[in-house]
Scaffold this motif. Sequence first.
Motif, PDB file in Angstrom:
ATOM      1  N   CYS A 137      -5.888  -4.047 -10.333  1.00 15.11           N
ATOM      2  CA  CYS A 137      -6.930  -3.415  -9.501  1.00 15.11           C
ATOM      3  C   CYS A 137      -7.089  -1.942  -9.837  1.00 15.11           C
ATOM      4  N   THR A 138      -5.955  -1.256  -9.987  1.00 17.12           N
ATOM      5  CA  THR A 138      -6.029   0.193 -10.194  1.00 17.12           C
ATOM      6  C   THR A 138      -6.351   0.559 -11.642  1.00 17.12           C
ATOM      7  N   SER A 139      -6.343  -0.429 -12.534  1.00 20.36           N
ATOM      8  CA  SER A 139      -6.663  -0.136 -13.944  1.00 20.36           C
ATOM      9  C   SER A 139      -8.168  -0.004 -14.106  1.00 20.36           C
ATOM     10  N   SER A 140      -8.601   0.380 -15.318  1.00 18.99           N
ATOM     11  CA  SER A 140     -10.043   0.502 -15.552  1.00 18.99           C
ATOM     12  C   SER A 140     -10.582  -0.727 -16.282  1.00 18.99           C
ATOM     13  N   ARG A 141      -9.840  -1.833 -16.284  1.00 18.81           N
ATOM     14  CA  ARG A 141     -10.263  -3.066 -16.974  1.00 18.81           C
ATOM     15  C   ARG A 141     -11.300  -3.820 -16.137  1.00 18.81           C
ATOM     16  N   THR A 142     -12.261  -4.440 -16.857  1.00 20.87           N
ATOM     17  CA  THR A 142     -13.231  -5.283 -16.176  1.00 20.87           C
ATOM     18  C   THR A 142     -12.570  -6.617 -15.855  1.00 20.87           C
ATOM     19  N   ASN A 159      -0.073 -15.041 -22.063  1.00 20.90           N
ATOM     20  CA  ASN A 159       0.414 -16.426 -22.003  1.00 20.90           C
ATOM     21  C   ASN A 159       0.582 -16.993 -23.398  1.00 20.90           C
ATOM     22  N   TYR A 160      -0.376 -16.691 -24.255  1.00 25.13           N
ATOM     23  CA  TYR A 160      -0.351 -17.211 -25.618  1.00 25.13           C
ATOM     24  C   TYR A 160       0.883 -16.703 -26.368  1.00 25.13           C
ATOM     25  N   TYR A 161       1.140 -15.411 -26.192  1.00 19.75           N
ATOM     26  CA  TYR A 161       2.271 -14.814 -26.916  1.00 19.75           C
ATOM     27  C   TYR A 161       3.578 -14.902 -26.131  1.00 19.75           C
ATOM     28  N   LYS A 162       3.476 -15.558 -24.993  1.00 17.80           N
ATOM     29  CA  LYS A 162       4.654 -15.781 -24.134  1.00 17.80           C
ATOM     30  C   LYS A 162       5.341 -14.472 -23.751  1.00 17.80           C
ATOM     31  N   ILE A 163       4.570 -13.512 -23.329  1.00 14.01           N
ATOM     32  CA  ILE A 163       5.183 -12.293 -22.806  1.00 14.01           C
ATOM     33  C   ILE A 163       4.777 -12.143 -21.334  1.00 14.01           C
ATOM     34  N   PRO A 164       5.643 -11.546 -20.527  1.00 15.77           N
ATOM     35  CA  PRO A 164       5.306 -11.422 -19.097  1.00 15.77           C
ATOM     36  C   PRO A 164       4.102 -10.502 -18.898  1.00 15.77           C
ATOM     37  N   VAL A 165       3.289 -10.816 -17.911  1.00 13.68           N
ATOM     38  CA  VAL A 165       2.155  -9.943 -17.570  1.00 13.68           C
ATOM     39  C   VAL A 165       2.691  -8.856 -16.640  1.00 13.68           C
ATOM     40  N   THR A 166       2.718  -7.642 -17.130  1.00 10.43           N
ATOM     41  CA  THR A 166       3.212  -6.527 -16.316  1.00 10.43           C
ATOM     42  C   THR A 166       2.041  -5.617 -15.955  1.00 10.43           C
ATOM     43  N   THR A 167       2.263  -4.673 -15.060  1.00  7.38           N
ATOM     44  CA  THR A 167       1.160  -3.806 -14.632  1.00  7.38           C
ATOM     45  C   THR A 167       0.637  -2.960 -15.797  1.00  7.38           C
ATOM     46  N   THR A 168       1.523  -2.533 -16.681  1.00  7.83           N
ATOM     47  CA  THR A 168       1.116  -1.603 -17.739  1.00  7.83           C
ATOM     48  C   THR A 168       0.247  -2.271 -18.801  1.00  7.83           C
ATOM     49  N   VAL A 169       0.281  -3.594 -18.887  1.00 10.99           N
ATOM     50  CA  VAL A 169      -0.497  -4.272 -19.949  1.00 10.99           C
ATOM     51  C   VAL A 169      -2.000  -4.011 -19.755  1.00 10.99           C
ATOM     52  N   PHE A 170      -2.402  -3.667 -18.520  1.00  7.02           N
ATOM     53  CA  PHE A 170      -3.836  -3.416 -18.267  1.00  7.02           C
ATOM     54  C   PHE A 170      -4.239  -1.986 -18.657  1.00  7.02           C
ATOM     55  N   ASN A 171      -3.300  -1.235 -19.212  1.00 10.57           N
ATOM     56  CA  ASN A 171      -3.660   0.097 -19.712  1.00 10.57           C
ATOM     57  C   ASN A 171      -4.557  -0.024 -20.940  1.00 10.57           C
ATOM     58  N   GLN A 172      -4.411  -1.128 -21.668  1.00 15.01           N
ATOM     59  CA  GLN A 172      -5.136  -1.310 -22.932  1.00 15.01           C
ATOM     60  C   GLN A 172      -6.195  -2.399 -22.794  1.00 15.01           C
ATOM     61  N   ILE A 178       0.845  -1.205   0.000  1.00 14.19           N
ATOM     62  CA  ILE A 178       0.000   0.000   0.000  1.00 14.19           C
ATOM     63  C   ILE A 178       0.869   1.238   0.000  1.00 14.19           C
ATOM     64  N   ASN A 179       1.949   1.204   0.786  1.00 13.95           N
ATOM     65  CA  ASN A 179       2.847   2.359   0.840  1.00 13.95           C
ATOM     66  C   ASN A 179       3.517   2.598  -0.496  1.00 13.95           C
ATOM     67  N   LYS A 180       3.801   1.513  -1.210  1.00 10.64           N
ATOM     68  CA  LYS A 180       4.473   1.673  -2.523  1.00 10.64           C
ATOM     69  C   LYS A 180       3.489   2.078  -3.601  1.00 10.64           C
ATOM     70  N   ASN A 181       2.238   1.720  -3.424  1.00  6.13           N
ATOM     71  CA  ASN A 181       1.258   1.997  -4.471  1.00  6.13           C
ATOM     72  C   ASN A 181      -0.034   2.485  -3.842  1.00  6.13           C
ATOM     73  N   THR A 182       0.017   3.702  -3.314  1.00  7.23           N
ATOM     74  CA  THR A 182      -1.113   4.232  -2.538  1.00  7.23           C
ATOM     75  C   THR A 182      -2.376   4.390  -3.370  1.00  7.23           C
ATOM     76  N   THR A 183      -2.250   4.411  -4.690  1.00  9.11           N
ATOM     77  CA  THR A 183      -3.426   4.561  -5.564  1.00  9.11           C
ATOM     78  C   THR A 183      -4.444   3.459  -5.304  1.00  9.11           C
ATOM     79  N   ILE A 184      -4.008   2.322  -4.805  1.00 10.86           N
ATOM     80  CA  ILE A 184      -4.922   1.194  -4.544  1.00 10.86           C
ATOM     81  C   ILE A 184      -6.066   1.611  -3.628  1.00 10.86           C
ATOM     82  N   LEU A 185      -5.827   2.625  -2.798  1.00 10.50           N
ATOM     83  CA  LEU A 185      -6.851   3.034  -1.844  1.00 10.50           C
ATOM     84  C   LEU A 185      -8.020   3.759  -2.527  1.00 10.50           C
TER      85      LEU A 185
END
Lengths: 756, 92
Positions: free
Chosen positions: A146-151, A163-176, A112-119
């Motif tokens: 959680c903090t993204s606007s994805r359903t 997983n299909y494309y074998k790329i790591p799931v990072t936080t930024t991938v939920f921007n799109q 929470i301290n590292k990512n206060t936006t979660i609140l």
Amino acid sequence: MSKNIWKVLQEYDIKLKQEQYEMLEQETSSENVLEVLEYLKKELGISTKNIEKCPSILKQKKDVIKNNYNFLQDKKIDNYSVEGCLHILSLNEEDLKDSYSMAEECFGIDAINKNTTILRVKSNRIRLIYYLFGEVLEKNVLLGACTSSRTYQEIDEIIAICNYYKIPVTTTVFNQPPYEVIKDIKFCNEEEIPITGSIFHKNSSELRIMKEYCQKEHINLSPSMYGCPLEDFKGIVETCRSNKIDLKGLIFRTNPENIEEILNICEEYHLKVKASMFMTTPQEMRRIIAICNKNKIDIVESMFARSATEIENIIEFCKKREIETIGGSIFKQREEEIAKIMELCEKYNLKKEGSIFYRTASEIEEIIAICDDKNIKLENTMFHRTPEEVREILQLCKWNKILPTGSVFLKTPKEFNMIITYLKRHNMKYSPTYLQRSLEEIKQIIKLCQDYEVNITPNVFNQPPNEVNDILKIAKEKGIKVTGTLFQKSASNFQDVINYCEENQIKICNSMFFRTPEEIDKILKICQQYKVPYQDAMFKRKPQEVKGILDICQDNNLALNASVFRKNPDAMSKIIEVCQDLKIEPKGSVFKRTPEEIRQIYNITMKELGHKPTNNTFVKKPEEVQKIIDVCKKYNVPITGIVFVKTALELEDSILYIKREFGEEYLIPQAIIHNKTHICSVFAYLYGKRKLECIKNSTGILKLSLEEIVERESYLHEIGESMVTENNTFHPIFGVSKKEFEKRKEALISQKSVGR
Amino acid sequence: MNLKLEKLQEIYGNSILKELKDNKEDLLDNLDYLKNRGYDNVIELFELYPYSFLQDPTLFQEKVDELIKKLGVEYVEKIEENTGLWECIENE
């Protein structure tokens, strides 16, 4: 626009965009804005920059903000985390408590301290995402989801796509949204763009526009660019180009107008443009400069990562702790962290300056624990590296039998490993001076030395390749022997010194290359004034220091030799003072030690040996002196001055060998100072001849190599004499010089040939 | 100057090389001093008693002067015949 709101904001030096003023005007009153600002600035110390980033907080009621703040304080959410995410304080109180509760249960307080936006995220969403994806995503990525606007559906799809494309799931991938993630990946594959997390700041069309623009403008597309809004991107490129600024890194975090203004500020205040300046806003930069000017502190690059308020707080903090020199590195940390670091400095007696501020308090403690665990001396340079890197470097040192001194930590483990591997492959002995250069530079310098046919001395790496080349060229032209001292300063200084000496018909001393021609001139004039001949060691000191040392030597009747120039005049005076206090002669090896060390050594020898230290004792540091005495006492070896020429470890090595193989009676100081291997061969040889006993009466034979001993014994055999005399000492032939021995051998040969 | 460092390493261990490097100026001063006192074969004496030459020059000179005074004008020949006489320079 209400004049009152504008006036209130002006009083607090808050600068907002027009639409932001209008929003406040419509949704709140000037009294509320004033109340909130007073609370935020005066009670919470929130910086102006962060309020400017989150002006909507000024709409909220002060009581709500205060209750939320108190709640977060109770829960130990650090002030700085809140500072960077003021939206939290403007939330509905119940929502905040629910979100906190859920976030703590799922992610823990550190997250929470590292990512206060979660609140800001509703507790239901946090719970559901954690429940649905907690098994498949790492915590920091879950937080991002959680903090993204994805359903939830979209998050599920995105994970499957990655997983299909074998790329790591990072936080930024939920921007799109999912279809854009696929498009982004396909686009990158087609265009051979490496897929990093930052790609997903853009959808595929935006990526295409960026790529095409970069191609047209001959720019390399880099990950730091993807976070930049498209509308700013072109402007940034154009602004940088017209101002000759490198297109990389932090520059893409700002906008063209800010860049222009920052450059103007740099010009106004005669500041060198640094990348970190683009992390801040022009307004904040001006505030920082004003604070520095007010406190007469130099502006350093690391300041621009902090807000002006933080800078001011740090400076105040340093003043309260009476820290005189506030270096740039201190601004790498926030005030709370600095306080923790200071406590550690006091606890472990560390210097409160420099690289220590590169690390957080917990990292510093971890590094100290590593050193304790491995029984290694803590070096200040270790703080240039993370604890993990320190471990790696220490392991590399161990594997390669390298002493982990300060300079090894100036490189990353990877760089360090590359350099020592290269040196090993080329049969070159490691020296810390290599670490001043990159591997590429090392290779270039080695080639230069080979081309000029000079020995590769470690000091040659003091200079970059182009300087080395110039120095070698000049040395060759002038017929100057290439030694390490030539590389103390630049090639142009080297040439200037040579020119000076030639013009003034002065014999060049090696150490002159430590100085500029002007300094050499001053030193020579000082020597003339004091009527003393100049000597090489003088040029290792600055002119003023040479004068100071000559004064001290005159006042204390000290002989002028190289050792007096080991220390600067201040240090020398203190040493003489201590010597007078302890009634020790201020000469010789005493000048190798600091006053504190002299005192410590004095105390050790008085306590352990019952007499003052002899001059040899000052060759070693107090800790080593104590260890040597301990070793000698442990094995009942008489403690004479000669034992201090070796380290305790070396002595113990030889002692244990002799004791084990030949007995304690052979533990003589003059014997144990020799290398164990040499003792082994000579002792074994003499033992085989049943002559070892004589070592107790004459250790001089140990000065010869085994070959020399055998040769001389052979001579004795020729002349019919024994190795050993009546007094049970070795025959004098083992004590003659080689020159004398050769004479005798030749005489014997002549005698024999005459005899025939 | 041709010092047989390998031989020194063999007899005294690797640490002697660091000592030589750290005290290079003193070493050169002391070698020069002894040479100027008429002892030509300084290198060999150094190879036999290296630590004696790494001392502070003031002390070295004092000890050498005392030894020369004790041995007299033929001190060079006497040391050549018995290098053990030099041991007192190393000792304290």
